[in-house]
Design a protein around this motif. Structure first.
Motif, PDB file in Angstrom:
ATOM      1  N   GLU A   1       0.827  -1.207   0.000  1.00 56.85           N
ATOM      2  CA  GLU A   1       0.000   0.000   0.000  1.00 56.85           C
ATOM      3  C   GLU A   1       0.865   1.261   0.000  1.00 56.85           C
TER       4      GLU A   1
ATOM      5  N   LYS B   1       2.245   1.818  -3.458  1.00 55.85           N
ATOM      6  CA  LYS B   1       1.210   2.335  -4.348  1.00 55.85           C
ATOM      7  C   LYS B   1       0.965   3.815  -4.098  1.00 55.85           C
ATOM      8  N   LYS B   2       0.894   4.221  -2.825  1.00 56.28           N
ATOM      9  CA  LYS B   2       0.689   5.633  -2.492  1.00 56.28           C
ATOM     10  C   LYS B   2       1.872   6.480  -2.948  1.00 56.28           C
TER      11      LYS B   2
ATOM     12  N   GLY C   1       3.804   5.789  -5.472  1.00 58.23           N
ATOM     13  CA  GLY C   1       3.695   5.857  -6.923  1.00 58.23           C
ATOM     14  C   GLY C   1       2.689   6.891  -7.397  1.00 58.23           C
ATOM     15  N   VAL C   2       1.547   6.946  -6.727  1.00 55.13           N
ATOM     16  CA  VAL C   2       0.529   7.946  -7.059  1.00 55.13           C
ATOM     17  C   VAL C   2       1.096   9.344  -6.836  1.00 55.13           C
ATOM     18  N   HIS C   3       1.822   9.523  -5.754  1.00 57.96           N
ATOM     19  CA  HIS C   3       2.442  10.813  -5.436  1.00 57.96           C
ATOM     20  C   HIS C   3       3.460  11.208  -6.507  1.00 57.96           C
TER      21      HIS C   3
ATOM     22  N   LYS D   1       3.621  10.183  -9.637  1.00 61.63           N
ATOM     23  CA  LYS D   1       2.921  10.478 -10.886  1.00 61.63           C
ATOM     24  C   LYS D   1       2.294  11.867 -10.843  1.00 61.63           C
ATOM     25  N   LYS D   2       1.723  12.233  -9.700  1.00 61.87           N
ATOM     26  CA  LYS D   2       1.124  13.566  -9.566  1.00 61.87           C
ATOM     27  C   LYS D   2       2.191  14.648  -9.685  1.00 61.87           C
TER      28      LYS D   2
ATOM     29  N   THR E   1       3.104  14.818 -13.435  1.00 65.88           N
ATOM     30  CA  THR E   1       2.079  15.404 -14.299  1.00 65.88           C
ATOM     31  C   THR E   1       1.848  16.883 -13.968  1.00 65.88           C
TER      32      THR E   1
ATOM     33  N   GLU F   1       5.688   4.375 -10.474  1.00 66.17           N
ATOM     34  CA  GLU F   1       4.383   5.030 -10.424  1.00 66.17           C
ATOM     35  C   GLU F   1       3.240   4.046 -10.210  1.00 66.17           C
ATOM     36  N   ASN F   2       3.424   2.808 -10.614  1.00 70.93           N
ATOM     37  CA  ASN F   2       2.393   1.789 -10.438  1.00 70.93           C
ATOM     38  C   ASN F   2       2.576   0.963  -9.168  1.00 70.93           C
ATOM     39  N   GLY F   3       3.523   1.372  -8.316  1.00 68.81           N
ATOM     40  CA  GLY F   3       3.735   0.685  -7.046  1.00 68.81           C
ATOM     41  C   GLY F   3       4.324  -0.698  -7.184  1.00 68.81           C
TER      42      GLY F   3
END
Length: 75
Positions: A7, A10-11, A13-15, A17-18, A21, A46-48
């Motif tokens: 988890e 994944k978090k 990776g989301v960070h 990617k943000k 972008t 980015e995909n964890g």
């Protein structure tokens, strides 16, 4: 790997990617700005899917044009 670590990856990776972008950078741009990262590695992060090393974290920060501390500032 346990669920908690998955988890967190994944978090993270989301960070990442943000951050990317928000800077209007492609994964290719980040790879070109880094010393040795490739697009596939950035995608995995980015995909964890990648538990990255300290040196990879530093290179990722360079590719994003950010201080490494900013990469670690997520929930």
């Amino acid at each position: 790997m346990d669920k908690h670590k998955e988890e967190k990856l994944k978090k993270f990776g989301v960070h990442i990617k943000k951050l990317r972008t928000d800077l209007n950078l492609s994964q290719d741009n980040v790879a070109l700005n880094s010393d040795k990262l490739i697009k596939a590695t950035i995608s995995d992060i980015e995909n964890g899917k990648r538990n990255l090393s300290f040196t990879t974290l530093l290179d990722l920060a360079k590719g994003l044009g950010k201080h490494p501390r900013e990469l670690l500032d997520f929930d």
